[in-house]
Design an enzyme around this catalytic site. Sequence first.
Site, PDB file in Angstrom:
ATOM      1  N   GLY A   1       0.910  -1.297  -0.053  1.00 51.74           N
ATOM      2  CA  GLY A   1      -0.155   0.078  -0.041  1.00 51.74           C
ATOM      3  C   GLY A   1       1.028   1.215  -0.009  1.00 51.74           C
ATOM      4  CG  ASN A   2      -0.163   4.799  -1.406  1.00 52.87           C
ATOM      5  OD1 ASN A   2      -0.819   5.498  -0.946  1.00 52.87           O
ATOM      6  ND2 ASN A   2      -0.526   4.059  -2.623  1.00 52.87           N
ATOM      7  NE  ARG A   3       5.184   6.499   4.771  1.00 50.80           N
ATOM      8  CZ  ARG A   3       5.325   5.515   5.728  1.00 50.80           C
ATOM      9  NH1 ARG A   3       4.194   5.243   6.620  1.00 50.80           N
ATOM     10  NH2 ARG A   3       6.418   4.864   5.912  1.00 50.80           N
TER      11      ARG A   3
END
Length: 400
Positions: free
Chosen positions: A205-207
Amino acid sequence: MVGKKIILAVTGSIAAYKAAHLVRLFVKKGAEVQVLMTPSATEFITPLTLSTLSKKPVFTQVIAEHEWNSHVELGLWADALVIAPATANSLAKLANGICDSIVSAVYLSARCPVFLAPAMDLDMWKHPATQANVQRLQGYGNHFLPVGYGELASGLVGEGRMAEPEEIVAYLDAFFQHEQDFSGKNIMVTAGPTYEAIDPVRFIGNRSSGKMGVAIAEQFAERGAKVTLVLGPSKLAVKHPNINTIKVESAQQMYEAAVQNFEQADISVLSAAVADYRPAVVAEQKIKKKGENMTLELEKTPDIAASLGKMKRPGQFIVGFALETNDELQNASEKLAKKNFDFIVLNSLQDAGAGFNFDTNKITILHRDNMRKDFELKTKAEVARDIVDEVAEKVLSLKF
Ligand code: C5P
């Protein structure tokens, strides 16, 4: 503001005395005003004063003298709910959905835009608990009138004064003026991160929080557009009735929802932080710990923006985003051309307070003719307004 239905909710602060002037100004502008008060507000200014000025009975309780003042009806009736003054206590209650007065009941029922004008002592205003409540309420799409600096009721000097009634009226006036400029338009917004499954429990995923895209969707919705929000895994709650949220998880799902909804979108804003790669194979069972190293083979995800850019018909408009860490302008202008965007919004991770998970952002807008606009660091709600204003400038003069 002529004919607008405004609920003015007054809570218990010394600044409540300014509510009389505020009602007067709204009425003078041609608005219909319904005043609500919390019981403690009635200690500062009488309901009689406000009912005389508004020419309507003032409600102080959901149930009064065997009569039910329907908070649901009031919430649906209003074009705007203005909570002024909004005390630290009322901000805390509203932020947490505590429904113990007619003001909080109407707030929870209202579908219209909500404006809050906080008023409190400087230390109460600065307290992290109050600031967290303000941030949370902003995250729900509420509008805050900035507090003023000056002498406070305590005799201390600092930030915490309620915005002057003239400022509140001017803010609402500006809000109503371009309120419906996108009515009849269909908008699609992609927002949030994507999660790419590795196995049933793990993902890449990412932030991204989705805050910027959700603020843009809300801004369009408030200005009369019908919005389809294709939202990756995000904790945000989106409540505007003009927004239809399609929740997705992976880049593939986001691609499918975006392609399906692109056809009828006059304007698409692609703010999602889509994963560029995903595991080539998703394990059916949880992967067991084995050797010292593990290699995951990744494959490319579909580039949603580039695909939509290819599908774009004359008259359709696409806004893209770029988050860069180096050679920002160069990279952004290449993406603008390659993905067939009409303009691109650049945020650089080198700017303090900009990017993932912050409530603020600092952007530059780049157009195809190289025209460039640099904006200050602002809240994401204000940045959303700047972006939507830019779209309005470019699109609303065109014929669809
Ligand atoms: O190439 P890059 O990911 O930096 O481009 C950013 C822009 O492209 C954003 O508007 C983003 O939403 C969009 N994008 C997309 N699908 C991808 C990757 C990026 O729509 N797979």
